[in-house]
Design an enzyme around this catalytic site. Sequence first.
Site, PDB file in Angstrom:
ATOM      1  CG  HIS A 344      -1.894  -1.057   1.333  1.00 17.62           C
ATOM      2  ND1 HIS A 344      -2.085  -1.876   2.388  1.00 17.62           N
ATOM      3  CD2 HIS A 344      -2.846  -1.696   0.135  1.00 17.62           C
ATOM      4  CE1 HIS A 344      -3.173  -2.736   1.920  1.00 17.62           C
ATOM      5  NE2 HIS A 344      -3.369  -2.709   0.874  1.00 17.62           N
ATOM      6  CE1 TYR A 551       7.040   0.984   7.630  1.00 11.41           C
ATOM      7  CE2 TYR A 551       5.959   0.423   9.739  1.00 11.41           C
ATOM      8  CZ  TYR A 551       6.826   1.422   8.945  1.00 11.41           C
ATOM      9  OH  TYR A 551       7.348   2.153   9.234  1.00 11.41           O
ATOM     10  CG  HIS A 552       0.028  -3.609   4.868  1.00  9.99           C
ATOM     11  ND1 HIS A 552      -0.892  -2.496   4.812  1.00  9.99           N
ATOM     12  CD2 HIS A 552       0.340  -3.590   6.235  1.00  9.99           C
ATOM     13  CE1 HIS A 552      -1.322  -2.225   5.963  1.00  9.99           C
ATOM     14  NE2 HIS A 552      -0.617  -2.797   6.906  1.00  9.99           N
ATOM     15  N   PRO A 553       4.066  -5.476   2.547  1.00 10.40           N
ATOM     16  CG  PRO A 553       6.085  -6.455   3.050  1.00 10.40           C
ATOM     17  CD  PRO A 553       5.105  -5.792   3.546  1.00 10.40           C
ATOM     18  CD  GLN A 592      -1.516  -5.274  -0.353  1.00 10.98           C
ATOM     19  OE1 GLN A 592      -2.155  -6.312   0.126  1.00 10.98           O
ATOM     20  NE2 GLN A 592      -0.382  -4.817   0.010  1.00 10.98           N
TER      21      GLN A 592
END
Length: 622
Positions: A344, A551-553, A592
């Site tokens: 994100h 921090y959402h890889p 995602q």
Amino acid sequence: MGNIVGNAVSSVTSATIPPLARIILPLLITLAFDNPKTTTNFKSKYDYIVVGAGAAGSVIAARLSEDRCVSVLLLEAGPKAIPLTEGPALQFLSQNSRHDWGYKTVPQKRGALYLLNRQMVTPRGKGLGGSTLLNYMLYVRGNRRDYDGWAKQGATGWSWKDVYPYFLKSEGNTDPKIVAEGYHNTSGPLTIQSAQWSTPLMEAWKKAAAERGYEYRDINGEKQTVLFNEGFHKLQGFTRNGRRCSASKAFLVPAQDRPNLDIVTDALVTKILIDKNKNAYGVKFQKDGKDHEVHINKEVIVSGGSINSPQLLMLSGIGPRKHLEAKGIPVIEDLPVGDNLQDHVGSIFLHFKATGSKDTIQQILSRPLCNLVDYNLRGTGPFASLNGVEGQAWVNSKFNDPSLDWPDLEIQLDAFSPTSDAGLLSGHLLGIPQKVINQVYLPYLGKHTFTMFSCFLRPFSRGTVRLATANPNDHILIDPNTFANASDIDRVQAVLQENVDIVTKTKAFKEIGAKLFETKFPGCEQFVANSTYYSPEYLRCIAVGYTFNFYHPVGTCKMGSADDKTTVVDPKLKVKGIRNLRVADGSIIPNQVSGNTEAPIIMIGEKCSDMIKADNPDRNNC
């Protein structure tokens, strides 16, 4: 780096924390802290080896070991959790600790232009619980269209109707009002609580929702799953009695006494062992300065996360042929491992002052002893804050079709800004140059401030992770390729504009004296229209100059149809071309999700466990 962090923490402590608080803050290592039992005595062979004790790996190890005839070894590169991770409000103290791999992106060409070295920090959990030890604990499932899209693109069996039961399976929701709506479960091992504490910002948030034409409701309820997903969220998090409920606490602690489960910490897996017929037969790992080798009867399941899983596959000879050959690694299977990196994308650098609301740190330090007693006895008070997060919202940009019921923007309200700690710790953790701290934040020192964390949920840009060297102890190269597609910038600018409008155009925020920072970000000063309202050009400058990855890889071991050349694993999460090997974590996500990623990754662990069990019908025959 450790010395830098230590010095920063010391500076923050001496500068901002009263002597009494310095004495009692360590006492947060009190009630309800628990780690699962671990061992240093492991066997030479197991039915299953699970690599990584994060959100998915903890689930898989626990679920597989439910069958008493099956032996399971769980290997985790990091240590046991430390008590500091328990306090939700202290999340930032776990970043750059021994529970964080301490990753940063490579310098970006089109984003993060005014951050240190044009890099974005990328914290990843290291220890029992993985990133559930240091994330913001927010419970968000995503949108049904996310999962239906996976299925349409070749990930058969992963539509919303397929995955929804697995969200319920793990969920132990404690809010009777939310549960009464019929879209939640109360009996799962993963405890979910509604926010245990909030500042006056939360009331302003609820009132502003109505003023802006949004609903204030459970985003994981009926309108999340079947009707309309646009509104301000009734905040829920992965907490138990006001303390972090990590995946380790939820799944591994209840399983710790099973004789068929061995948990080994501080064990860095360096290679998956694969024979000449492309059968995975075990792993190599480092522990206590020695190399070890353990074999399997059935499968290796890699759950290292979106950064470490592709690293391990590539070190083992599974990945892009040219890249592996350049690193001197014999190629076993040529697959697009490390491609399709997504996160994100947005900015957390839009700040406001509010005379009517103290931030979380100010609340903690205003009456530290009373707050500590309240926290330890009742699990409430500012220490129970989800790291200052007060609320979330999902909204449509002007580029999105609202009839899709699939908002493209997320906003997070946080009762914190780098002013809260004078930038001493937050500046280092976020990569903020000292010039920015001096110019933007220090003029508001001692004021009540807050932040809008904002992002575009489904970025068009795709990045990569690649090996820097063939040494498993070296950090991997993380390149999100930020704003490679310029359309992402338009969406980030749009969500920043909505932030401004929420605060400046609602009576709710005016009632608490909320105003935009009047200090200007270096590099963007020329775009300011006036001192109280930010121009579209200024917001665009913040987007590209002060970019933040949330921090959402995900996506680096893409799941999909076996004949799709862009995929690494099939819908059963089996690595293509290799037998006895699966990947199960955020790296398999093809596109995602529209929200925070912990709940979806735990769901992946639950579903993977059932698929493995289905492939082993004799698992209860000892």
